[in-house]
Scaffold this active site. Structure first.
Site, PDB file in Angstrom:
ATOM      1  N   ASP A 108      62.557  22.809   7.025  1.00  0.00           N
ATOM      2  CA  ASP A 108      62.715  24.239   7.286  1.00  0.00           C
ATOM      3  C   ASP A 108      61.796  25.100   6.426  1.00  0.00           C
ATOM      4  O   ASP A 108      61.168  24.613   5.478  1.00  0.00           O
ATOM      5  CB  ASP A 108      64.185  24.650   7.078  1.00  0.00           C
ATOM      6  N   ASP A 139      78.538  25.198   2.609  1.00  0.00           N
ATOM      7  CA  ASP A 139      79.297  25.391   3.859  1.00  0.00           C
ATOM      8  C   ASP A 139      79.093  24.215   4.825  1.00  0.00           C
ATOM      9  O   ASP A 139      79.450  24.294   5.995  1.00  0.00           O
ATOM     10  CB  ASP A 139      78.889  26.712   4.529  1.00  0.00           C
ATOM     11  N   HIS A 146      76.169  22.871   5.814  1.00  0.00           N
ATOM     12  CA  HIS A 146      74.970  22.878   6.676  1.00  0.00           C
ATOM     13  C   HIS A 146      73.973  21.793   6.267  1.00  0.00           C
ATOM     14  O   HIS A 146      73.917  21.405   5.102  1.00  0.00           O
ATOM     15  CB  HIS A 146      74.292  24.259   6.701  1.00  0.00           C
ATOM     16  N   GLU A 156      73.392  26.446  10.237  1.00  0.00           N
ATOM     17  CA  GLU A 156      74.581  27.083   9.692  1.00  0.00           C
ATOM     18  C   GLU A 156      75.797  26.774  10.559  1.00  0.00           C
ATOM     19  O   GLU A 156      75.640  26.344  11.715  1.00  0.00           O
ATOM     20  CB  GLU A 156      74.345  28.600   9.618  1.00  0.00           C
TER      21      GLU A 156
HETATM   22  C1  F6R Z   1      66.505  22.712   2.327  1.00  0.00           C
HETATM   23  C2  F6R Z   1      67.638  22.519   3.210  1.00  0.00           C
HETATM   24  C3  F6R Z   1      69.023  22.950   2.850  1.00  0.00           C
HETATM   25  C4  F6R Z   1      69.476  22.428   1.499  1.00  0.00           C
HETATM   26  C5  F6R Z   1      70.899  22.867   1.193  1.00  0.00           C
HETATM   27  C6  F6R Z   1      71.326  22.471  -0.200  1.00  0.00           C
HETATM   28  O1  F6R Z   1      65.318  22.230   2.897  1.00  0.00           O
HETATM   29  O2  F6R Z   1      67.422  22.027   4.260  1.00  0.00           O
HETATM   30  O3  F6R Z   1      69.920  22.502   3.833  1.00  0.00           O
HETATM   31  O4  F6R Z   1      69.396  21.039   1.490  1.00  0.00           O
HETATM   32  O5  F6R Z   1      71.005  24.255   1.334  1.00  0.00           O
HETATM   33  O6  F6R Z   1      70.545  23.132  -1.141  1.00  0.00           O
HETATM   34  P1  F6R Z   1      70.565  22.706  -2.672  1.00  0.00           P
HETATM   35  O7  F6R Z   1      70.013  21.340  -2.762  1.00  0.00           O
HETATM   36  O8  F6R Z   1      69.692  23.720  -3.350  1.00  0.00           O
HETATM   37  O9  F6R Z   1      71.993  22.779  -3.102  1.00  0.00           O
END
Ligand code: F6R
Length: 270
Positions: free
Chosen positions: A67, A136, A138, A143
């Site tokens: 992403d 959450d 995701h 989301e």
């Molecule tokens: C980032 C991504 C997100 C993160 C998730 C957890 O490329 O795809 O889904 O993996 O938001 O983020 P952290 O690792 O910062 O807790």
């Protein structure tokens, strides 16, 4: 889903790097799906170490990131392209032309997202997709409420994600509200997924993902449908899993089988 519980985040990073390094050694032209955020940082550090000290060779590896924030240029310090350069790509011998991060400044997003999917398909699909998980539930920026069949597209971030990610920006106001993200369906087509989680803030999302029902409200739960997912967790992230002891027993049995300790299963050679 295979569930591996390590003592701490360092253990998670080391274990994840081992899986990735083994694949790169076995198949030097593999296609890696990569993630950003705090969780995979240690994994990248360990892979860089393996590159420097053990000649782990990325020269023929192709990468696709999950992403990117919409509106941020590749050089913006909080863009995911910048993150990947700084924390991984600049320190290994991957060919820059073979690293793909969605373009957050694309003008025709619909066409661009279709093109991103096509590029993945043209490389033969993703061999191993590295994933973190949001508090959450995701994966990528899918989301709660995202279709479990979704493809690469634009997604509006939830307030929870904006709050979680504000730590990387000066304030919540500076966090972009839109992202381009691979879809849940795109991720499920990867041949293998490594889901990493560390820390108490991930415990309920991890429980819902692994032991809860499959629901679009927790998009990571769709991984239950995938035939080859390995969740690598630290103790804190695994804290709410009811079947924790069973997962440990499975790992012990696997290790015994691999090491030929067959007596454990009443199969000792006579
Ligand atoms: C980032 C991504 C997100 C993160 C998730 C957890 O490329 O795809 O889904 O993996 O938001 O983020 P952290 O690792 O910062 O807790």
């Amino acid at each position: 889903m295979r569930v591996i519980v390590e003592r701490d985040q360092e253990g998670v990073s080391r274990r994840a790097a081992q899986f990735i390094a083994n694949l790169v050694r076995r198949r030097p032209t593999c296609v890696l799906g990569l993630a950003t955020g705090g969780t995979p940082l240690g994994t990248y550090t360990e892979l860089i170490r393996l590159h420097r000290e053990e000649n782990l060779d990325f020269s023929r590896v192709v990468t696709f990131n999950l992403d990117e924030y919409v509106g941020l240029s590749a050089t913006h310090p909080q863009s995911y392209r910048h993150f990947m350069q700084r924390h991984f790509f600049d320190h290994i011998n991957v060919d820059p032309r073979d690293t793909h991060v969605p373009d957050g400044r694309a003008l025709d997003f619909e066409a661009y997202c279709e093109q991103y999917e096509r590029m993945i398909a043209d490389e033969g699909g993703i061999d191993l997709q590295l994933l973190g998980i949001g508090s959450d539930g995701h994966i990528a920026f899918n989301e709660p409420g995202s279709s479990l069949g979704s493809r690469t597209r634009l997604k509006t971030l939830t307030e929870e994600t904006v709050r979680d990610n504000a730590r990387f920006f000066g304030s919540e106001q500076e966090v972009p509200r839109l992202a381009i993200t691979m879809g849940v369906g795109t991720i499920l087509e990867s041949r293998q997924c490594l889901l990493l989680a560390a820390g108490a803030t991930k415990a309920s999302a991890v429980r819902d993902t692994i032991e809860g029902p499959i629901t679009a409200q927790v998009t990571a739960s769709a991984l239950q449908l995938h035939r080859d997912v390995i969740a690598i967790l630290d103790e804190e992230a695994a804290r709410l899993l009811e079947r924790r002891d069973y997962y440990r027993e499975v790992e012990r049995s696997q290790a015994a089988l691999q090491e030929g300790r067959l007596g454990k299963f009443g199969l000792a050679p006579s």
